[in-house]
Design a protein around this motif. Structure first.
Motif, short mmCIF file in Angstrom:
data_model
loop_
_atom_site.label_atom_id
_atom_site.label_comp_id
_atom_site.label_asym_id
_atom_site.label_seq_id
_atom_site.Cartn_x
_atom_site.Cartn_y
_atom_site.Cartn_z
N GLN A 1 0.82 -1.20 0.00
CA GLN A 1 0.00 0.00 0.00
C GLN A 1 0.86 1.26 0.00
O GLN A 1 1.97 1.28 0.50
CB GLN A 1 -0.92 0.00 1.23
CG GLN A 1 -2.01 1.04 1.19
CD GLN A 1 -2.97 0.89 2.36
OE1 GLN A 1 -2.80 0.00 3.18
NE2 GLN A 1 -3.96 1.75 2.41
N GLU A 2 0.28 2.33 -0.56
CA GLU A 2 0.99 3.60 -0.64
C GLU A 2 1.26 4.15 0.75
O GLU A 2 0.51 3.94 1.69
CB GLU A 2 0.16 4.63 -1.42
CG GLU A 2 -0.43 4.12 -2.73
CD GLU A 2 -1.80 3.48 -2.55
OE1 GLU A 2 -2.20 3.25 -1.38
OE2 GLU A 2 -2.46 3.17 -3.55
N THR A 3 2.37 4.85 0.84
CA THR A 3 2.75 5.46 2.13
C THR A 3 2.58 6.98 2.11
O THR A 3 2.15 7.58 3.11
CB THR A 3 4.19 5.10 2.49
OG1 THR A 3 5.06 5.49 1.40
CG2 THR A 3 4.33 3.60 2.72
N ASN B 1 5.67 4.08 -2.21
CA ASN B 1 5.55 2.96 -1.28
C ASN B 1 6.94 2.38 -1.05
O ASN B 1 7.94 2.95 -1.48
CB ASN B 1 4.56 1.91 -1.79
CG ASN B 1 5.03 1.21 -3.04
OD1 ASN B 1 6.07 1.55 -3.61
ND2 ASN B 1 4.27 0.23 -3.50
N SER B 2 7.02 1.22 -0.39
CA SER B 2 8.31 0.67 -0.04
C SER B 2 9.08 0.14 -1.25
O SER B 2 10.29 -0.08 -1.17
CB SER B 2 8.14 -0.46 0.97
OG SER B 2 7.31 -1.49 0.43
#
Length: 487
Positions: free
Chosen positions: A262-264, A307-308
């Motif tokens: 998921q986006e951060t 994201n990561s």
């Protein structure tokens, strides 16, 4: 000495005669011998052995890989409990039946005749029994080398089956464009078949299936699955505006993202930059420009999501429109006028260039009367339908009203005030005692009379509304149907 010689000669002849008789009545051969068989696990199998002319001291045994497992009609080893002998000494049959074939049952089976000293008299041919092995219930087993993969990374999935005879057939069922490897021996002594491909975003949450079949039993079809597959990829971003950007009005932009994991963070930027007091962010996803200025025309709105795994961005160029241009476009679409500044001569000059747009306007104009006529026809159909419904309801209520208002009403009512209907024919019992006759000085007995009313006629008892006239006693009781003797 002579007597001893004679005695020895007699014994020798007796032994020779006994041996000749023994040879005549003893085993003389196999009428039917067992044959080679292939059978799958779990199925029954049947070996045949029929002998001729056994002596009472001889018996038949079955040998499995050289080990005696039976004697005549009995199994002598407990580990062969699923074996049985179909024994018929008169016919000479000693058939061996295996009820539920197991892998350890494979090997050679020999029907053997023994004498009373447990010496082999003769053996049949050795039947070779091949057990068609079926993989155990836990196979196939699916596995992957990693719990998750990144986009553009090589994915290798393994499908493992037991090393059986014959080998099971493994097949991967998926249409990702990958390739299958041949069967190869695994580190555990089993066999496996691999499936490899390059991970794509569309492979995320995909499920891969491996199917197992075997020639030992074509009805067996098993499968195992891997998935949903976890494919990691950076955000894929796009910006969408809710409506046209109009000068002086509020403008709304939404940033959509698809990412795994998921986006951060969401970051908004402008090129060229604008003042922070000109816009407002909601949940980092929605951008609101409070009041659109003409200076925003041509400005690039950029949304960057991280994201990561990485980052992704999207850019949208703002196109500011004036209210007048919007109104002119609306009026042009409605066919009322093109633009305020456009003159008839200019329309004639641009007629060839705008032929398609003019034809579309003419098409809209020609269709508008049909639309109005369609609306009128729909209204007419609705009105006709309502009228029909009212007429049908009226016709249905006519019989109900007729039955309600034409029913004969009684002259009396009950305490509630509701009319009580009286049938056309009814019976009304009445009890009475006739008065004393003055001439006779006697009272008449108790009597019951019945009044009957029928439409159009009226029949009633003669005693109703009549007076008893003086008359002789005999006449009175004759009318009352009492014989004089009864008095």
């Amino acid at each position: 000495m002579a007597l001893n010689m004679l005695y020895k000669l007699y014994c020798t002849r007796l032994v020779l005669l006994t041996f000749v008789l023994y040879e005549v009545t003893s085993f003389s051969g196999f009428q039917m011998e067992p044959s080679d068989i292939n059978q799958a696990e779990g199925e029954p199998v049947y070996f045949t052995c029929i002998v001729r002319k056994l002596d009472d001291s001889e018996y038949v045994s079955w040998l499995h890989n050289g080990h005696k497992i039976s004697k005549n009609g009995d199994i002598v080893i407990n580990t062969y409990s699923h074996y049985s002998i179909e024994f018929d000494s008169a016919f000479g049959s000693y058939n061996l039946r295996i009820q539920n074939v197991q892998r350890r049952d494979k090997g050679g089976y020999t029907c053997t005749v023994y004498d009373s000293y447990d010496q082999i008299v003769e053996e049949s041919r050795t039947a070779n029994f091949t057990v068609l092995e079926i993989p155990q219930q836990q196979y196939p087993i699916c596995s992957s080398t990693k719990p998750s993969y990144r986009v553009d990374q090589s994915v290798v999935l393994s499908c493992i089956s037991e090393n059986t005879t014959p080998l099971a057939l493994l097949r991967w069922v998926h249409n990702t464009g990958g390739s299958e490897s041949g069967l190869k021996e695994s580190l555990t002594g089993n066999y496996e078949k691999s499936y490899s491909f390059i991970a794509k975003q569309s492979d995320n949450r995909a499920i891969f299936t491996c199917e197992l079949t075997t020639s030992a039993n074509p009805s067996i079809v098993r499968n195992c699955t891997i998935g949903p597959l976890d494919v990691l990829y950076p955000p894929i971003v796009r910006i969408q505006q809710t409506r046209d950007v109009i000068l002086g009005n509020e403008a709304i932009f939404i940033c959509y993202s698809d990412a795994n994991p998921q986006e951060t963070t969401f970051e908004w930027s402008f090129d060229p930059p604008i003042g922070e007091n000109m816009y407002l962010l909601e949940n980092e996803i929605i951008l609101r420009i409070k009041k659109t200025l003409s200076s925003l025309n041509g400005t690039s709105v950029i949304c960057k999501v991280t994201n990561s795994i990485g980052s992704g961005s999207s850019k949208l160029i703002v196109n500011v429109k004036s209210k007048e241009s919007i109104n002119n476009v609306v009026e042009s679409n409605n066919g009322k006028e093109t633009t305020k500044s456009e003159k008839p001569n200019e329309r004639n000059k641009n007629k060839s260039n705008n032929q398609n747009s003019n034809s579309n306007q003419q098409l809209l104009q020609t269709r508008s009367p049909n639309n109005s006529s369609t609306d009128i026809s729909i209204s007419l159909v609705v009105i006709i339908a309502l009228v029909c419904i009212i007429v049908i309801l009226g016709l249905a209520l006519i019989p109900v009203g007729y039955m309600k208002y034409t029913r004969r009403q009684p002259s009396d009512t009950i305490s509630r005030g509701r009319p009580v209907s009286i049938p056309d024919v009814y019976f009304e019992p009445r009890d009475h005692i006739d008065p004393m006759l003055p001439q006779l000085g006697l009272a008449a007995p108790w009597m019951r009379t019945v009044g009957v009313q029928v439409p159009g006629e009226c029949e009633y008892d003669a005693t109703y509304n009549t007076q008893v006239m003086p008359q002789p006693r005999q006449v009175y009781y004759t009318q009352r149907m009492y014989p004089a003797s009864s008095l």
